[in-house]
Scaffold this motif. Sequence first.
Motif, PDB file in Angstrom:
ATOM      1  N   ASP A  93       9.717  32.249  49.811  1.00  0.00           N
ATOM      2  CA  ASP A  93      10.775  33.249  49.987  1.00  0.00           C
ATOM      3  C   ASP A  93      10.437  34.547  49.265  1.00  0.00           C
ATOM      4  O   ASP A  93      10.689  35.643  49.790  1.00  0.00           O
ATOM      5  CB  ASP A  93      12.108  32.699  49.457  1.00  0.00           C
ATOM      6  N   ILE A  94       9.854  34.427  48.085  1.00  0.00           N
ATOM      7  CA  ILE A  94       9.455  35.641  47.350  1.00  0.00           C
ATOM      8  C   ILE A  94       8.354  36.371  48.101  1.00  0.00           C
ATOM      9  O   ILE A  94       8.361  37.607  48.214  1.00  0.00           O
ATOM     10  CB  ILE A  94       8.985  35.271  45.922  1.00  0.00           C
ATOM     11  N   GLN A  95       7.422  35.606  48.661  1.00  0.00           N
ATOM     12  CA  GLN A  95       6.329  36.213  49.412  1.00  0.00           C
ATOM     13  C   GLN A  95       6.843  36.975  50.637  1.00  0.00           C
ATOM     14  O   GLN A  95       6.327  38.036  50.990  1.00  0.00           O
ATOM     15  CB  GLN A  95       5.328  35.135  49.836  1.00  0.00           C
ATOM     16  N   LYS A  96       7.900  36.449  51.259  1.00  0.00           N
ATOM     17  CA  LYS A  96       8.501  37.143  52.407  1.00  0.00           C
ATOM     18  C   LYS A  96       9.076  38.491  51.998  1.00  0.00           C
ATOM     19  O   LYS A  96       8.993  39.471  52.748  1.00  0.00           O
ATOM     20  CB  LYS A  96       9.587  36.276  53.033  1.00  0.00           C
ATOM     21  N   GLN A  97       9.662  38.545  50.801  1.00  0.00           N
ATOM     22  CA  GLN A  97      10.188  39.811  50.301  1.00  0.00           C
ATOM     23  C   GLN A  97       9.059  40.806  50.027  1.00  0.00           C
ATOM     24  O   GLN A  97       9.204  41.996  50.287  1.00  0.00           O
ATOM     25  CB  GLN A  97      10.989  39.593  49.011  1.00  0.00           C
ATOM     26  N   VAL A  98       7.937  40.296  49.525  1.00  0.00           N
ATOM     27  CA  VAL A  98       6.804  41.162  49.188  1.00  0.00           C
ATOM     28  C   VAL A  98       6.164  41.748  50.441  1.00  0.00           C
ATOM     29  O   VAL A  98       5.659  42.874  50.444  1.00  0.00           O
ATOM     30  CB  VAL A  98       5.764  40.383  48.358  1.00  0.00           C
ATOM     31  N   ASP A 124       3.994  45.706  52.499  1.00  0.00           N
ATOM     32  CA  ASP A 124       2.646  45.767  53.079  1.00  0.00           C
ATOM     33  C   ASP A 124       1.554  45.644  52.015  1.00  0.00           C
ATOM     34  O   ASP A 124       0.614  46.455  51.942  1.00  0.00           O
ATOM     35  CB  ASP A 124       2.461  47.088  53.853  1.00  0.00           C
ATOM     36  N   VAL A 125       1.694  44.661  51.135  1.00  0.00           N
ATOM     37  CA  VAL A 125       0.672  44.394  50.120  1.00  0.00           C
ATOM     38  C   VAL A 125       0.284  42.920  50.216  1.00  0.00           C
ATOM     39  O   VAL A 125       0.782  42.193  51.071  1.00  0.00           O
ATOM     40  CB  VAL A 125       1.185  44.722  48.701  1.00  0.00           C
ATOM     41  N   GLY A 126      -0.601  42.479  49.314  1.00  0.00           N
ATOM     42  CA  GLY A 126      -1.067  41.099  49.331  1.00  0.00           C
ATOM     43  C   GLY A 126      -0.039  40.139  48.765  1.00  0.00           C
ATOM     44  O   GLY A 126       1.145  40.229  49.071  1.00  0.00           O
ATOM     45  N   ASP A 127      -0.475  39.225  47.907  1.00  0.00           N
ATOM     46  CA  ASP A 127       0.448  38.247  47.350  1.00  0.00           C
ATOM     47  C   ASP A 127       1.327  38.875  46.258  1.00  0.00           C
ATOM     48  O   ASP A 127       1.139  40.027  45.863  1.00  0.00           O
ATOM     49  CB  ASP A 127      -0.307  37.033  46.808  1.00  0.00           C
ATOM     50  N   THR A 128       2.242  38.090  45.763  1.00  0.00           N
ATOM     51  CA  THR A 128       3.235  38.600  44.806  1.00  0.00           C
ATOM     52  C   THR A 128       2.583  39.044  43.508  1.00  0.00           C
ATOM     53  O   THR A 128       2.929  40.112  42.965  1.00  0.00           O
ATOM     54  CB  THR A 128       4.280  37.513  44.504  1.00  0.00           C
ATOM     55  N   ALA A 129       1.660  38.256  42.995  1.00  0.00           N
ATOM     56  CA  ALA A 129       1.012  38.598  41.727  1.00  0.00           C
ATOM     57  C   ALA A 129       0.282  39.924  41.826  1.00  0.00           C
ATOM     58  O   ALA A 129       0.386  40.778  40.931  1.00  0.00           O
ATOM     59  CB  ALA A 129       0.056  37.480  41.317  1.00  0.00           C
ATOM     60  N   THR A 130      -0.443  40.122  42.936  1.00  0.00           N
ATOM     61  CA  THR A 130      -1.171  41.378  43.138  1.00  0.00           C
ATOM     62  C   THR A 130      -0.210  42.553  43.239  1.00  0.00           C
ATOM     63  O   THR A 130      -0.451  43.633  42.679  1.00  0.00           O
ATOM     64  CB  THR A 130      -2.024  41.290  44.419  1.00  0.00           C
ATOM     65  N   PHE A 131       0.893  42.328  43.936  1.00  0.00           N
ATOM     66  CA  PHE A 131       1.897  43.390  44.108  1.00  0.00           C
ATOM     67  C   PHE A 131       2.467  43.842  42.761  1.00  0.00           C
ATOM     68  O   PHE A 131       2.553  45.041  42.467  1.00  0.00           O
ATOM     69  CB  PHE A 131       3.013  42.893  45.020  1.00  0.00           C
ATOM     70  N   SER A 156      10.307  40.661  40.704  1.00  0.00           N
ATOM     71  CA  SER A 156       9.675  40.444  39.404  1.00  0.00           C
ATOM     72  C   SER A 156      10.375  39.346  38.618  1.00  0.00           C
ATOM     73  O   SER A 156       9.719  38.456  38.050  1.00  0.00           O
ATOM     74  CB  SER A 156       9.683  41.753  38.603  1.00  0.00           C
ATOM     75  N   SER A 157      11.706  39.384  38.601  1.00  0.00           N
ATOM     76  CA  SER A 157      12.468  38.380  37.850  1.00  0.00           C
ATOM     77  C   SER A 157      12.280  36.987  38.433  1.00  0.00           C
ATOM     78  O   SER A 157      12.005  36.024  37.709  1.00  0.00           O
ATOM     79  CB  SER A 157      13.954  38.749  37.840  1.00  0.00           C
ATOM     80  N   LYS A 158      12.409  36.878  39.746  1.00  0.00           N
ATOM     81  CA  LYS A 158      12.272  35.563  40.380  1.00  0.00           C
ATOM     82  C   LYS A 158      10.858  35.023  40.231  1.00  0.00           C
ATOM     83  O   LYS A 158      10.669  33.810  40.038  1.00  0.00           O
ATOM     84  CB  LYS A 158      12.660  35.653  41.850  1.00  0.00           C
ATOM     85  N   PHE A 159       9.879  35.909  40.309  1.00  0.00           N
ATOM     86  CA  PHE A 159       8.494  35.466  40.161  1.00  0.00           C
ATOM     87  C   PHE A 159       8.245  34.962  38.733  1.00  0.00           C
ATOM     88  O   PHE A 159       7.516  33.982  38.535  1.00  0.00           O
ATOM     89  CB  PHE A 159       7.537  36.619  40.481  1.00  0.00           C
ATOM     90  N   THR A 160       8.851  35.611  37.766  1.00  0.00           N
ATOM     91  CA  THR A 160       8.718  35.167  36.369  1.00  0.00           C
ATOM     92  C   THR A 160       9.313  33.772  36.198  1.00  0.00           C
ATOM     93  O   THR A 160       8.702  32.893  35.575  1.00  0.00           O
ATOM     94  CB  THR A 160       9.420  36.152  35.419  1.00  0.00           C
TER      95      THR A 160
END
Length: 408
Positions: free
Chosen positions: A67-72, A76-83, A107-111
């Motif tokens: 779901d986080i990746q869908k938001q990222v 138009d960037v790569g994976d969440t960490a790269t973003f 950022s919060s959800k990824f953390t």
Amino acid sequence: MRITWLEMKKALLSPVIMILLLLMLAFNMFSIISSSHHKEELKVVNEIVAAYGPTFDDEVLKTMESDIQKQVKHFDVGDTATFLESMTYEQYEQASVSVQKQIDEISSKFTYLQVAKGLQGSYEAINLSEEKGSFFQTYSLPSWLEGKMAAEFDGWESRFDEIIATNEYKQWFFLSDYRMHSELFRSLMKTLAVEGILLVVLLTAFIMNYEFEHRTQLVIYPTKKGRKLLLNKGLASILSSFIVLAILFGGTLGTYFIVYDYSAVWHVSVSSGFNWEYRLPYITWWDLSVGQYFGLVLGILIAILIIVIMLTITISVFVKNSYYTWIIGVFFLMAMFIVPSYFSNGVILWLASFNISLLLMNPHQYFNGGSTFMMTQYHEVWTLFIWFAIASFGVCSAIRYFNRKDVV
């Protein structure tokens, strides 16, 4: 009952007590509001619980990551960490407010996701046997006490194994960086406990010594009701204290929970891995939710305050002066907190751990296992029982003394 109410009015209408109560309430509310800059960031927990439930496993984490990746992808960037790594301060500031909110949410959800992924490894790396060995190296104990503490450590390790086996630690809670457990129980509840002590000691001393300070004891106490008035005064002290504490606790905690939204975490276990604030996580002796823990802490603090009222009644009968009683009562509790730190003998430290002052100043550690004498199972129950017995004996002795002594 009318006499009891008249005794209560003496304290409740006292300018000193009312001004002190309002100042404490204002200070608490100001402190909560002035330090609430991160309250918006904490709301992400409510969103996570609403979307994925209060607990998590590998499947939940995979869904969350997707779901986080869908938001990222909208950026138009790569994976969440790269973003997130590529996001600079300048880029963030140039974005619109709505985009900034999306970035903050990602950022919060990824953390939270990354912390959740690493919890299992962190828990498996904990070795409580080292804590046990360190404890017995620190203290020289007789065989009977050493056996008792060894059994406590064994029970603590079994409880820790249970937490891992049942995945009790895999529950969402506020990120440990915010230290919300300490914010509520170590800071706020401890502050309320200390303020409550100052108020109830002063209030009780004021009611108990009113006649002696106004030179009316020779008129009041020789009457038919006179000596029995002590019972009305004791009841008035307890009831008045409840009213004052209800205002202090209610106003302060009401403000806190308005500022910080706990609606999604009341049923979360205190042993949640996200509640890992210091070197070791909280390993409670029983599976307690945040709501249950809060209720028990509140109950213990009120029980301690009742014991303090009883001790103040005892002191008042012998001292017969409100301010001297207040000073003696407060210094007695301070001494109980400070003096045990000067002892190194294991048996004395164990006995000194059954201490209402230590209990009063550490509400964040209730029902929690650990490598101190105070963190043993049922420690809170035994401490309250011992000191209630001591306070009851003191009150009975004071009443007996008062009934036999001249009232001059």
